[in-house]
Each structure stands twice: as C-alpha cells, then as structure tokens.
Design a protein around this motif. Structure first.
Motif, short mmCIF file in Angstrom:
data_model
loop_
_atom_site.label_atom_id
_atom_site.label_comp_id
_atom_site.label_asym_id
_atom_site.label_seq_id
_atom_site.Cartn_x
_atom_site.Cartn_y
_atom_site.Cartn_z
N CYS A 111 0.85 -1.19 0.00
CA CYS A 111 0.00 0.00 0.00
C CYS A 111 0.89 1.24 0.00
CB CYS A 111 -0.91 -0.04 1.25
SG CYS A 111 -1.84 1.46 1.56
N LEU A 112 1.09 1.81 -1.17
CA LEU A 112 1.99 2.97 -1.29
C LEU A 112 1.49 4.15 -0.46
CD1 LEU A 112 3.18 3.13 -5.01
CD2 LEU A 112 4.50 2.62 -2.94
N ASP A 113 0.17 4.28 -0.38
CA ASP A 113 -0.42 5.40 0.36
C ASP A 113 0.03 5.45 1.81
OD1 ASP A 113 -1.79 6.77 -1.44
OD2 ASP A 113 -3.80 6.14 -0.82
N PHE A 114 0.44 4.29 2.32
CA PHE A 114 0.78 4.24 3.76
C PHE A 114 2.06 5.02 4.07
CE2 PHE A 114 0.87 2.10 7.96
CZ PHE A 114 -0.47 2.26 8.25
N HIS A 115 2.78 5.40 3.04
CA HIS A 115 3.97 6.24 3.25
C HIS A 115 3.55 7.66 3.65
CE1 HIS A 115 7.22 3.58 1.58
NE2 HIS A 115 6.14 2.93 1.17
N LYS A 116 2.30 8.01 3.40
CA LYS A 116 1.85 9.38 3.70
C LYS A 116 1.39 9.48 5.16
CE LYS A 116 -0.04 9.92 -0.95
NZ LYS A 116 -1.29 9.64 -1.65
N PRO A 117 1.94 10.45 5.91
CA PRO A 117 1.57 10.57 7.33
C PRO A 117 0.06 10.75 7.54
CG PRO A 117 3.43 12.01 6.82
CD PRO A 117 2.98 11.41 5.52
N GLU A 118 -0.60 11.52 6.64
CA GLU A 118 -2.04 11.77 6.86
C GLU A 118 -2.86 10.48 6.68
OE1 GLU A 118 -0.20 12.98 4.45
OE2 GLU A 118 -1.26 13.01 2.53
N VAL A 119 -2.36 9.58 5.82
CA VAL A 119 -3.06 8.31 5.62
C VAL A 119 -2.89 7.43 6.86
CG1 VAL A 119 -3.08 6.19 4.24
CG2 VAL A 119 -2.93 8.42 3.11
N ARG A 120 -1.66 7.41 7.39
CA ARG A 120 -1.44 6.63 8.64
C ARG A 120 -2.28 7.21 9.76
NH1 ARG A 120 3.92 7.10 6.86
NH2 ARG A 120 4.44 8.60 8.48
N ARG A 121 -2.40 8.55 9.78
CA ARG A 121 -3.20 9.22 10.82
C ARG A 121 -4.65 8.73 10.75
NH1 ARG A 121 -2.92 10.24 15.44
NH2 ARG A 121 -5.09 10.61 15.90
N SER A 122 -5.18 8.60 9.54
CA SER A 122 -6.58 8.15 9.41
C SER A 122 -6.73 6.71 9.91
CB SER A 122 -7.06 8.28 7.96
OG SER A 122 -6.45 7.29 7.15
N ALA A 123 -5.69 5.90 9.67
CA ALA A 123 -5.74 4.50 10.13
C ALA A 123 -5.71 4.45 11.66
CB ALA A 123 -4.55 3.73 9.55
N ILE A 124 -4.85 5.29 12.23
CA ILE A 124 -4.74 5.33 13.70
C ILE A 124 -6.09 5.77 14.30
CG2 ILE A 124 -3.68 6.61 15.63
CD1 ILE A 124 -1.10 6.73 13.81
N GLN A 125 -6.66 6.78 13.66
CA GLN A 125 -7.94 7.29 14.19
C GLN A 125 -9.01 6.20 14.18
OE1 GLN A 125 -9.85 10.39 11.95
NE2 GLN A 125 -10.64 11.35 13.83
N LEU A 126 -9.05 5.43 13.11
CA LEU A 126 -10.05 4.36 13.04
C LEU A 126 -9.81 3.33 14.14
CD1 LEU A 126 -12.42 2.89 11.65
CD2 LEU A 126 -10.72 1.65 10.30
N LEU A 127 -8.54 2.93 14.31
CA LEU A 127 -8.24 1.91 15.32
C LEU A 127 -8.61 2.44 16.72
CD1 LEU A 127 -4.80 0.69 13.90
CD2 LEU A 127 -6.94 -0.62 13.95
N GLU A 128 -8.32 3.72 16.95
CA GLU A 128 -8.67 4.31 18.26
C GLU A 128 -10.19 4.34 18.43
OE1 GLU A 128 -4.75 7.19 18.84
OE2 GLU A 128 -6.63 8.06 18.12
N ASN A 129 -10.89 4.72 17.38
CA ASN A 129 -12.35 4.79 17.46
C ASN A 129 -12.99 3.42 17.67
OD1 ASN A 129 -12.36 7.52 17.22
ND2 ASN A 129 -12.73 7.54 15.01
N LEU A 130 -12.30 2.38 17.21
CA LEU A 130 -12.83 1.02 17.42
C LEU A 130 -12.42 0.49 18.80
CD1 LEU A 130 -12.16 -0.61 13.90
CD2 LEU A 130 -14.39 0.02 14.86
N GLY A 131 -11.64 1.28 19.53
CA GLY A 131 -11.22 0.88 20.89
C GLY A 131 -10.13 -0.19 20.86
N VAL A 132 -9.43 -0.31 19.74
CA VAL A 132 -8.39 -1.35 19.61
C VAL A 132 -7.26 -1.08 20.60
CG1 VAL A 132 -6.56 -2.11 18.03
CG2 VAL A 132 -8.93 -1.97 17.24
N ARG A 133 -6.87 -2.13 21.36
CA ARG A 133 -5.81 -1.92 22.35
C ARG A 133 -4.42 -2.14 21.78
NH1 ARG A 133 -6.08 -6.38 26.98
NH2 ARG A 133 -8.33 -6.36 26.67
N ALA A 134 -4.35 -2.96 20.72
CA ALA A 134 -3.04 -3.22 20.12
C ALA A 134 -3.24 -3.66 18.68
CB ALA A 134 -2.32 -4.32 20.89
N LEU A 135 -2.27 -3.29 17.83
CA LEU A 135 -2.28 -3.75 16.44
C LEU A 135 -1.06 -4.63 16.23
CD1 LEU A 135 -3.30 -3.61 13.44
CD2 LEU A 135 -1.71 -1.69 13.15
#
Ligand SMILES: Nc1ncnc2c1ncn2[C@@H]1O[C@H](COP(=O)(O)OP(=O)(O)O)[C@@H](O)[C@H]1O
Ligand SMILES: O=P(O)(O)OC[C@H]1O[C@](O)(COP(=O)(O)O)[C@@H](O)[C@@H]1O
Length: 381
Positions: A111-135
């Motif tokens: 996933c080339l997009d994952f090199h972009k900080p804003e894309v990683r930020r969106s992934a982190i936000q989703l994991l946080e919103n799902l209450g994920v404790r660890a990835l």
C-alpha cells in the motif's frame, strides 16, 4: 445482536505473503480467545484494507456505528466469505484448518499510500475509534517500518512479527516463511536434478530474496546444489562469470555430468543489466562452453526463474511452531502494562520481543559467511 467487543486486538498481514502467516493468525486468535479472553479483529488486505475502512468511516460517528454493526453481524467465516468486509471479528472456527495453508486468509497487500503521514493518521484514528488496544502487523522489512511509524505516531500498542521468505531481517535468526521457502526450493532442486542428470545439463535457478542471499544459500546448503551466487559477493563481472564457468567445466573434466547453480535475484552485474540473473548467467556460461576448442561444446545450460512458487505451498512444521512461539511473545507484550511496542524475534533460538529499530544481530552476517563456507566444503566438486 452481540455488542462490538471491548478493547480488541487487531491483526493484519502486510507485504509479500509468507507461509506461516496463517499459522500465526490461528495462534494469535486461539491464544486470545482461549488463554487471554481477548477478542481479535482480523484486518483484510494489510494496510490497504485498514486505510480503505478508515476512508469509508471518514471520522463520522454514524459510519463508525455502521462499521461496528457490520462487524458484529458478520463474525468469523461469515465475514471471511464476504469480500466487502474489511474487518472481521475472528472466532475459533474462522481459523480452523488453516495452519498448514500457505498465503493468508486475511489477504495481504502493498500500500503505497501508507507512506503518507495523513493516511497513517486516518488508520490510527479508526483503530482508536474502534477501541483497539493493540495492532499486530505480520510482514517483512517494509511492513515493520510502517508499524514502527504507527508506534511513533500513536498511543496504540504496536507489535511487529517478522514474516518474509527473504530472511533479510538481521535482528532475528529466522522470519516466518523462510523454513517453508527453503523446503520448497529443495523440492524444486530435486525436480530439476532429474533433467540435469538425464541430459547432462547445467541448470541455473533464480531464487527470490530481494537484496539478501540468505534464502539461496540456505537452499543450497539443504539441497546440495553445486553452486550458489549471492548479492553479498558483490556485482558479477564478466570475469567472475567465466570463473564460475571454468569451475563447472573443470568438474565436468573430472567426471561430473551436471550442475545445479542457484543465483539469488538480488545479484547485481557489472556493467549493470536489466534482465534476470539466470538468463545473463546462462548466456555467459553457454558462450564459454561453446568457445573454440572447448572440451564440452554440447553442454547445455537452461535457466529458470522460480518466482512465486517459493512463496506458496504447505507450511512446514518449523514455521508452524515458530508462528505459535511468535504469537505467544506477541501476547505477552500486548498484555504487559509496562511493556512497550516491539517486534517478535528469534534470538539464540529463543523467541523474544525486541524494540523497533533494534540493532542487527552480529551473528547473522557471520552465519551467512559460515553457511557459504560449509556449502563449499560439503560440495563434492
Ligand atoms: N517507509 C514506509 N513508511 C510507511 N509504510 C511503509 C514503509 N515501507 C513500507 N511500508 C508499508 O508496508 C508495505 C509492505 O512493504 P514491502 O516492503 O512491500 O513488503 P514487506 O513488508 O514484505 O517487506 C508497503 O506497501 C507499505 O504499505
Ligand atoms: O510478489 P511481488 O510483489 O512481485 O514481490 C516479489 C518480492 O516479494 C518477495 O517474494 C518477498 O518479499 P517481502 O517479504 O519483502 O515482501 C521477494 O523475495 C520478492 O523480491
């Protein structure tokens, strides 16, 4: 309807699939459910699947509710058979019968997009919103770099699991998939030997491994291939190729009838070449054997690029066991309140957790040199 689970652990496979990813998935899910009573969410298609889910939710509360409902309504195999599902709550049955299967039932991706900080930020936000404790991220060098960035950019616990047939991660003695890929290469050599012997041929077989020669040298050691050429030896010049051809010719003079030559895909040439190493070597060898007055002018050289054959197939017991050991270490790190982020590793044959960016094991490079020497000394020519 059952509610969305509290503080689940999420797991994804990223980069090139490696045999052992399924065994790892089974172990992480079963240890979660049986031993730790923590639910596990499987993320489809690596970082790409995570980013896709994050885009769908787009930070909107009602979309998040819809995603959670979709996950709880399609747990286990029900979710797995629906290609639209990006995140699946794993249950016992969903990891049944998968241990020995190559590939990954969750799918993997680059996933080339994952090199972009804003894309990683969106992934982190989703994991946080799902209450994920660890990835938990199972993948090779690139995937673990992505995981390291996630660890630096969030408060989530991030655990990496080395999974690549290349064995190019220098902080662990073995990555998941290496043992199986070596096994497959031995099988391949055994098949090529039949024709090599029958036709008195030289077979040049190109292995994978990116910039590392470890997969090729382990396969050479385990299969008894006569010759192995790895990137660590530096770029191959015309003279070096002739020297290898001379070595083969001299073995033929002593009564040898065939040769299997393994060349790792990472081998570079001087001057640089764009074709596969197996073909370049074939041409150089064939030209040498057919020179005027040569003793074996009818000696034929056949190249084969083994390619993705090496990534698939039945996972070896060695990889299944390593997968279980890595999963156990991953859980220890996830549940340790004082534990930090890190990567599972095999060091001195012990499964452990090391920090992201930890230094190379000095023994790794030494072991590659030792393997080359051992291969040379075991070779009968
Ligand atoms: N520097 C990086 N920053 C962020 N993500 C990365 C980085 N390098 C790799 N990744 C992510 O990991 C994925 C897999 O990496 P890749 O090198 O292709 O395979 P592998 O993990 O098997 O070595 C990439 O497609 C990308 O999504
Ligand atoms: O499957 P692809 O995308 O063609 O990639 C091929 C590459 O993937 C590998 O098989 C595995 O590499 P990674 O584990 O780093 O993804 C390499 O040996 C090979 O160079």
């Amino acid at each position: 309807m059952i509610p969305f689970p509290d503080s689940p652990v999420a797991v994804l496979c990223s980069g090139g699939d490696a045999p052992g990813m399924n065994a790892f998935l089974r172990a992480i899910v079963r240890l979660g459910l049986n031993r730790h009573k923590v639910p596990v969410l499987g993320i489809r298609g690596g970082y790409r699947g995570l980013v896709r889910a994050a885009k769908q939710v787009n930070g909107e509360a009602d979309e998040l509710v819809r995603l959670k409902q979709e996950i709880t309504a399609n747990t286990g195999n029900r979710g797995l058979i629906d290609a639209k599902m990006s995140i699946i709550q794993m249950d016992h049955a969903s990891v049944s019968g998968i241990m020995g299967k190559g590939g990954t039932i969750l799918g993997s991706a680059r996933c080339l997009d994952f090199h972009k900080p804003e894309v990683r930020r969106s992934a982190i936000q989703l994991l946080e919103n799902l209450g994920v404790r660890a990835l938990v991220v199972a993948g090779g060098d690139g995937s673990l770099t992505g995981a390291k960035l996630l660890a630096e950019e969030s408060n989530l616990k991030i655990i990496g699991v080395p999974s690549t047939i290349d064995n190019d991660l220098q902080f662990t003695e073995m990555a998941l998939g290496v043992d199986t890929a070596v096994h497959t290469l031995v099988w391949a050599v055994d098949h090529f030997i039949d024709t090599a012997r029958s036709h008195r041929r030289v077979m040049v077989l190109e292995t994978m491994g990116r910039e590392s020669g470890d997969l090729a040298r382990m396969a050479a050691l385990a299969s008894g291939a006569e010759m192995v050429i790895t990137p660590e030896g530096g770029p191959l010049t015309e003279e070096a190729m002739i020297a290898y051809a001379e070595e083969i010719e001299s073995a033929m003079t002593r009564g040898r009838g065939h040769a299997i030559v393994l060349i790792a895909e990472g081998v570079k040439f001087d001057p640089p070449q764009s074709r596969n190493g197996a073909y370049i070597l074939r041409d150089a060898f064939q030209k040498y054997f057919q020179r005027e007055g040569a003793p074996f002018q009818d000696l034929e050289v056949r190249p084969s690029v083994l390619g993705h054959l090496q990534r698939g197939g039945h996972t070896t017991p060695g990889d299944c066991i390593l997968a279980a050991r890595f999963a156990e270490e991953a859980w220890k790190a996830i549940l340790d309140p004082n534990g930090s982020n890190g990567i599972t590793a095999l060091q001195h044959n012990k499964a452990t957790i090391v920090p992201f960016g930890c230094p190379d094991l000095p023994e790794r490079a030494l072991s590659s040199v030792a393997m080359d020497r051992l291969h040379d000394d075991l070779s009968s020519w």
